[in-house]
Design a protein around this motif. Structure first.
Motif, mmCIF file in Angstrom:
data_model
loop_
_atom_site.group_PDB
_atom_site.id
_atom_site.type_symbol
_atom_site.label_atom_id
_atom_site.label_comp_id
_atom_site.label_asym_id
_atom_site.label_seq_id
_atom_site.Cartn_x
_atom_site.Cartn_y
_atom_site.Cartn_z
ATOM 1 N N LEU A 120 -9.703 2.061 -13.050
ATOM 2 C CA LEU A 120 -8.680 2.867 -13.862
ATOM 3 C C LEU A 120 -9.374 3.611 -15.088
ATOM 4 C CD1 LEU A 120 -5.515 0.437 -13.771
ATOM 5 C CD2 LEU A 120 -5.740 2.556 -12.430
ATOM 6 N N SER A 121 -10.041 2.740 -15.544
ATOM 7 C CA SER A 121 -10.778 3.363 -16.634
ATOM 8 C C SER A 121 -11.868 4.560 -16.259
ATOM 9 C CB SER A 121 -11.829 2.025 -17.336
ATOM 10 O OG SER A 121 -12.592 1.632 -16.541
ATOM 11 N N MET A 122 -12.410 4.352 -15.254
ATOM 12 C CA MET A 122 -13.338 5.574 -14.668
ATOM 13 C C MET A 122 -12.675 6.531 -14.286
ATOM 14 S SD MET A 122 -16.302 3.150 -12.847
ATOM 15 C CE MET A 122 -17.430 4.723 -12.918
ATOM 16 N N ALA A 123 -11.385 6.502 -13.531
ATOM 17 C CA ALA A 123 -10.864 7.280 -13.138
ATOM 18 C C ALA A 123 -10.222 8.029 -14.243
ATOM 19 C CB ALA A 123 -9.588 7.182 -12.420
ATOM 20 N N LEU A 124 -9.397 7.480 -15.423
ATOM 21 C CA LEU A 124 -8.636 8.322 -16.374
ATOM 22 C C LEU A 124 -9.759 9.012 -17.212
ATOM 23 C CD1 LEU A 124 -6.223 5.276 -17.525
ATOM 24 C CD2 LEU A 124 -5.870 7.525 -16.384
ATOM 25 N N ALA A 125 -10.795 8.378 -17.502
ATOM 26 C CA ALA A 125 -12.315 9.348 -18.339
ATOM 27 C C ALA A 125 -12.523 10.468 -17.462
ATOM 28 C CB ALA A 125 -13.074 8.048 -18.486
ATOM 29 N N ARG A 126 -12.818 10.236 -16.205
ATOM 30 C CA ARG A 126 -13.243 11.307 -15.559
ATOM 31 C C ARG A 126 -12.113 12.618 -15.546
ATOM 32 N NH1 ARG A 126 -18.132 12.858 -14.919
ATOM 33 N NH2 ARG A 126 -18.884 10.586 -13.998
ATOM 34 N N LEU A 127 -10.942 11.992 -15.199
ATOM 35 C CA LEU A 127 -9.712 12.966 -15.202
ATOM 36 C C LEU A 127 -9.619 13.728 -16.546
ATOM 37 C CD1 LEU A 127 -7.290 13.648 -13.473
ATOM 38 C CD2 LEU A 127 -5.957 12.158 -14.597
ATOM 39 N N GLY A 128 -9.776 13.172 -17.647
ATOM 40 C CA GLY A 128 -9.736 13.740 -18.886
ATOM 41 C C GLY A 128 -10.725 14.692 -19.271
ATOM 42 N N LEU B 133 -7.876 20.298 -11.028
ATOM 43 C CA LEU B 133 -9.200 19.819 -10.280
ATOM 44 C C LEU B 133 -9.361 20.286 -9.078
ATOM 45 C CD1 LEU B 133 -8.697 17.722 -13.071
ATOM 46 C CD2 LEU B 133 -9.544 15.964 -11.256
ATOM 47 N N SER B 134 -10.360 20.388 -8.492
ATOM 48 C CA SER B 134 -10.681 20.704 -7.201
ATOM 49 C C SER B 134 -10.751 19.548 -6.024
ATOM 50 C CB SER B 134 -12.011 21.492 -6.855
ATOM 51 O OG SER B 134 -13.093 20.650 -7.224
ATOM 52 N N SER B 135 -10.601 19.800 -4.826
ATOM 53 C CA SER B 135 -10.286 18.487 -3.860
ATOM 54 C C SER B 135 -11.856 17.830 -4.143
ATOM 55 C CB SER B 135 -10.123 18.979 -2.770
ATOM 56 O OG SER B 135 -11.159 19.978 -2.149
ATOM 57 N N TYR B 136 -12.874 18.556 -4.361
ATOM 58 C CA TYR B 136 -14.222 17.789 -4.377
ATOM 59 C C TYR B 136 -14.290 16.888 -5.563
ATOM 60 C CZ TYR B 136 -19.094 17.309 -4.968
ATOM 61 O OH TYR B 136 -20.526 16.718 -5.117
ATOM 62 N N GLU B 137 -13.655 17.417 -6.527
ATOM 63 C CA GLU B 137 -13.543 16.611 -7.995
ATOM 64 C C GLU B 137 -12.792 15.410 -7.906
ATOM 65 O OE1 GLU B 137 -14.518 20.127 -11.344
ATOM 66 O OE2 GLU B 137 -12.580 19.556 -10.636
ATOM 67 N N TRP B 138 -11.656 15.525 -7.046
ATOM 68 C CA TRP B 138 -10.709 14.511 -6.556
ATOM 69 C C TRP B 138 -11.542 13.561 -6.120
ATOM 70 C CZ3 TRP B 138 -6.592 12.853 -9.140
ATOM 71 C CH2 TRP B 138 -5.440 13.701 -9.683
ATOM 72 N N MET B 139 -12.091 13.849 -4.888
ATOM 73 C CA MET B 139 -13.045 12.990 -3.943
ATOM 74 C C MET B 139 -14.141 12.164 -4.883
ATOM 75 S SD MET B 139 -15.282 13.856 -0.789
ATOM 76 C CE MET B 139 -16.674 14.460 -1.757
ATOM 77 N N LEU B 140 -14.874 12.944 -5.782
ATOM 78 C CA LEU B 140 -15.960 12.343 -6.527
ATOM 79 C C LEU B 140 -15.207 11.233 -7.507
ATOM 80 C CD1 LEU B 140 -18.294 15.090 -7.476
ATOM 81 C CD2 LEU B 140 -18.639 13.503 -5.980
ATOM 82 N N MET B 141 -14.002 11.798 -7.851
ATOM 83 C CA MET B 141 -13.316 10.718 -8.798
ATOM 84 C C MET B 141 -13.125 9.344 -8.083
ATOM 85 S SD MET B 141 -10.148 11.370 -11.388
ATOM 86 C CE MET B 141 -9.073 11.417 -9.995
ATOM 87 N N VAL B 142 -12.262 9.542 -7.127
ATOM 88 C CA VAL B 142 -12.104 8.295 -6.127
ATOM 89 C C VAL B 142 -13.354 7.365 -5.868
ATOM 90 C CG1 VAL B 142 -11.055 7.383 -4.167
ATOM 91 C CG2 VAL B 142 -9.933 9.517 -5.534
ATOM 92 N N VAL B 143 -14.360 8.007 -5.369
ATOM 93 C CA VAL B 143 -15.609 7.454 -4.851
ATOM 94 C C VAL B 143 -16.499 6.791 -5.973
ATOM 95 C CG1 VAL B 143 -17.922 7.955 -4.117
ATOM 96 C CG2 VAL B 143 -16.291 9.148 -2.885
ATOM 97 N N GLU B 144 -16.402 7.524 -7.402
ATOM 98 C CA GLU B 144 -16.805 6.779 -8.288
ATOM 99 C C GLU B 144 -16.156 5.538 -8.901
ATOM 100 O OE1 GLU B 144 -18.845 8.662 -12.342
ATOM 101 O OE2 GLU B 144 -16.620 9.117 -12.231
#
Length: 815
Positions: A129-137, A145-156
């Motif tokens: 949650l912390s990494m996803a919220l920080a990357r989303l911000g 956000l592009s689909s690639y950025e969504w994918m990177l966020m989930v993978v990270e």
């Protein structure tokens, strides 16, 4: 003349060596304190992980490391966070902002739920949650956000959650307080992942054209291949190469180089460091052929530097690592040396104590044990007559005539009278008349001799009691010596080799899905099986008693049960199970008691004791009188009995020891009876030791056997007589023990024996507790409900042991 300067020079040189050794040891302690206690190691790791980037823009390492520190060593969280942020700043400002936001969000969520249970499960979720919220911000500033950025966020986020679980197994391994003596393969892999993640932070650092991360990764491959062989070396190479190639895709071929070099170096480890180094060079040349010639020279430089660092690594460091890697010779030798040292030291100390107690027992046993010889008797007579003459002859006017002129006749007559008094206590008439004719104050002398004889006899009896006490102490010390000697032999007993049974057990358990990590067979002696094993269970449901013990029972053709089990609270954790022979018989007991007048405090006490070597003891003690003081006496008797019996000292010596303690402990006339029955659970043979207690009964169908012995209660005399009565019990036999309140309690009954036998024979129930309750009620009924003495009855039922789980046939065994 030249010898002295040479000796001085030698002493000076030895002093210099000692000083150097002390300085080296002190330096090592200081460095260890700086790395672990001050936390410098965590700061260095945090700095490098703050720089670690994979897949160009993914950084799951920093938050995962902070989360692990938060969970494992919370006091280092702030310092580690600062080190991570400093490392992130050396990479880029944007990266440091992301790290700061994600760590802040994690700390906030973790602090909010810090009192919740299952933190080990929640923390990976917090990291995601912390990494996803920080990357989303951060992504939100650049628009949708592009689909690639969504994918990177989930993978990270997923990688961060997985790394938390990996780091949680790795961080405790580098702690100085680590207690585990070995590393499992999974833990080794987790440690390699942590090392490779740290090396990722060195990407971009070059030294004369050689990449720092590649040099260090090859160094670790060399180190682990030399320590763990081909399997560990290739595993390190694959994991390190994979993670480094994710950080820099151009280095993808390095994974093949590291894996092949680790495999080849492990295969050549018999050539020591040179062989492992040659394996890395061969792998470098072979893999370098497929690349461009521009990369070959830097790769050779990196391998050469790694080999140089490997050769400079102290042998003590390599040996220290080898001790924790299962399968290595160093690990096996270390474990064997440690166990052998502990066993030998313990056995030696126990033998020393056994020798001391044996020597003390011998000294007490031989002291004053021989009868008085003629010289000793003469000394006793001289002392006795001196006491008599001091009171009678010193003031007599005929003293000079009797003791100077006629000494022999005077001494002989008085000595004869002393012997007469010692024997039957009556003076010989002839001797008396001769003495009257010889002495002018014969009557006075005779009276004084009688008075002194009373004191003389008392003194002699006191000496005899002291002698008996010394003999009792000798028996006690000898018992302790024998117990300790047996214990020392047990410690030194080597583990026997049972290869056939080991293979059968391993194959059978493997067939039902139980993988054994370690199996130790200490004894397969009939009735004394001793087996220990460690295994992993994802979710333990009593497999030890339900599956493993029945399989062992079939293999060994003997009933085997679980003796001890220590189950890991974590899934797939290492669990310890110990198995031993089941006893041929079991004992089920029941008891009932009542205090005088229906009170709360009874002077009777009873206990049941599980002794070693398959013995079961039952005891009733009746303190003389009633009330609190009698209760204290009976409880003290049983407490001493239990403590002494559990040491392995024979029962007869134990009772004599208790008698000695109680008789010397107080001058009050407070005594206690003791009724003890010791049942051997291997053959149901029972021994009764009764001191002042009432008879016991054995009910076998309609037959009632009476067990009795006539001994005084303990605590009355110094040398108590302990009579042992033995009987052979059969399955379903009932043993009834009682205090005098039960046996002598029935009113208006002329023959208590017949009444008790008739009541026991009329009982249709075989439940021990019901029999105890009924018997107590029957006695009280005969007294119209009045309880005029403390009453206690203990009933035991001997049964053939029937296992709860039937034996399971051996896998592949012919029917």
């Amino acid at each position: 003349m030249e010898t002295l300067p040479k000796a001085n020079a030698r002493e000076f040189g030895m002093e210099k060596i000692d000083q150097a050794g002390k300085f080296k040891k002190k330096l090592g302690v200081n460095i260890k304190a700086l790395l672990y206690e001050k936390g410098l190691l965590f700061l260095i790791v945090g700095f490098l992980l703050g720089r670690a980037i994979i897949l160009t823009d993914v950084s799951p390492f920093s938050v995962a490391f902070i989360a692990t520190i938060w969970f494992v060593q919370r006091e280092m969280t702030f310092k580690t966070m600062v080190a991570i942020l400093l490392g992130a700043l050396t990479y880029s400002v944007t990266h440091s902002i992301f790290i700061l936001l994600s760590i802040t969000v994690f700390i906030f969520i973790a602090a909010l739920f810090k009192n919740k249970r299952n933190q080990q499960v929640l923390i990976p979720i917090f990291v995601f949650l912390s990494m996803a919220l920080a990357r989303l911000g951060i992504y939100s500033f650049h628009g949708p956000l592009s689909s690639y950025e969504w994918m990177l966020m989930v993978v990270e986020g997923v990688l961060g959650s997985v790394l938390v679980l990996i780091f949680m197994q790795s961080i405790p391994l580098i702690s100085p307080k680590r207690y585990k003596p070995t590393l499992k393969n999974e833990e080794i892999v987790c440690m390699i992942i942590l090392i490779a993640s740290i090396l990722t932070g060195t990407i971009g650092w070059d030294f004369y054209g050689a990449s720092v991360e590649q040099t260090l990764s090859r160094y670790f491959v060399l180190l682990f291949a030399f320590v763990g062989g081909a399997s560990i070396g290739s595993t390190v190479g694959v994991v390190a190469g994979l993670i480094l190639s994710l950080a820099n895709v151009a280095n993808l071929y390095q994974m093949s180089l590291l894996a092949f070099s680790g495999l080849l170096g492990g295969l050549l480890k018999e050539g020591r460091k040179v062989g492992v180094g040659v394996g890395l060079l061969v792998g470098t040349f072979l893999i370098g052929i497929y690349g461009s010639s521009d990369n070959l020279i830097p790769s050779i430089i990196e391998s050469s530097v790694a080999i140089l660092l490997f050769f400079l690594t102290p042998a003590a460091w390599i040996l220290q690592i080898s001790r924790y890697i299962p399968g290595t010779e160093e690990y096996k030798n270390e474990q064997d040396r440690y166990l052998q040292k502990i066993r030998n030291v313990t056995a030696k100390r126990v033998e020393q104590f056994s020798d001391v107690f044996g020597a003390l027992a011998k000294s007490f046993d031989t002291m004053d044990s021989v009868s008085l010889d003629e010289s000793e008797k003469r000394k006793e007579t001289d002392y006795f007559l001196s006491q008599v003459t001091e009171r009678s002859c010193q003031t007599c006017f005929m003293k000079d005539r009797c003791w100077q002129k006629e000494f022999d006749s005077t001494y002989s007559l008085m000595a004869d009278m002393k012997e007469d008094m010692e024997g039957e206590g009556l003076l010989n008439i002839k001797t008396l008349r001769e003495f009257e004719n010889h002495c002018v104050k014969s009557k006075k002398v005779v009276e004084i001799m009688k008075e002194e004889m009373t004191l003389f006899d008392a003194n002699r009896k006191l000496k005899q009691q002291v002698l008996e006490s010394k003999r009792l102490v000798a028996d006690q010390l000898q018992g302790v010596s024998e117990v300790m000697e047996d214990f020392a032999k047990e410690i030194l007993k080597e583990r026997q080799n049972h290869e056939l049974q080991e293979n059968q057990i391993i194959e059978s358990l493997k067939h039902i899905g139980i993988e054994i990590e370690k199996l130790d067979i200490f004894s397969l002696e009939k009735g004394n099986v001793d087996i220990e094993l460690t295994a992993s269970f994802y979710n333990y449901h009593g497999e030890g008693a339900k599956l493993i013990a029945p399989i062992l029972s079939d293999i060994l053709n003997e009933m085997v049960v679980v003796k001890q089990e220590e189950i890991s609270p974590f899934p797939n954790g290492t669990s310890y199970l110990a198995f031993s022979s089941a006893k041929e018989f079991i004992v089920v007991t029941g008891a009932a008691n009542a205090a005088k007048g229906g009170g709360i405090i009874s002077g009777d006490s009873y206990t049941t004791i599980e002794l070693g070597a398959g013995k079961y003891a039952m005891a009733i003690s009746d303190g003389m009188g009633n009330g609190k003081r009698a209760r204290e006496e009976s409880m003290e008797t049983l407490r001493l009995l239990q403590q002494i019996l559990q040491t392995g000292i024979p029962e007869k010596v134990a009772i004599k020891s208790i008698n000695s303690i109680l008789s010397l402990r107080t001058t009050d006339e407070m005594f206690a009876t003791l009724d003890l029955a010791v049942i051997d659970l291997h053959d149901a043979f029972v021994q009764f030791l009764k001191t002042g207690s009432t008879p016991s009964f054995i009910k076998r169908g309609d037959n009632i056997l009476k067990i009795e012995a006539s001994n005084l209660p303990i605590g009355i005399i110094q040398d108590v007589d302990v009579e042992i009565v033995s009987e052979q019990l059969l399955s379903e036999d009932l043993l009834i023990m009682m205090s005098d309140g039960i046996f002598d309690g029935p009113m208006h009954v002329e023959n208590t024996d017949l009444w008790m036998k008739r009541k026991l024979r009329e009982m249709t129930t075989t439940d021990p507790q019901e029999i105890a309750d009924i018997l107590l009620e029957e006695v009280i009924r005969t007294k119209s409900g009045e309880i005029d003495d403390d009453m206690t009855v203990v009933v035991a039922k001997v049964q053939k042991n029937k296992p709860k789980w039937a034996s399971i046939p051996l896998y592949g065994k012919n029917a």
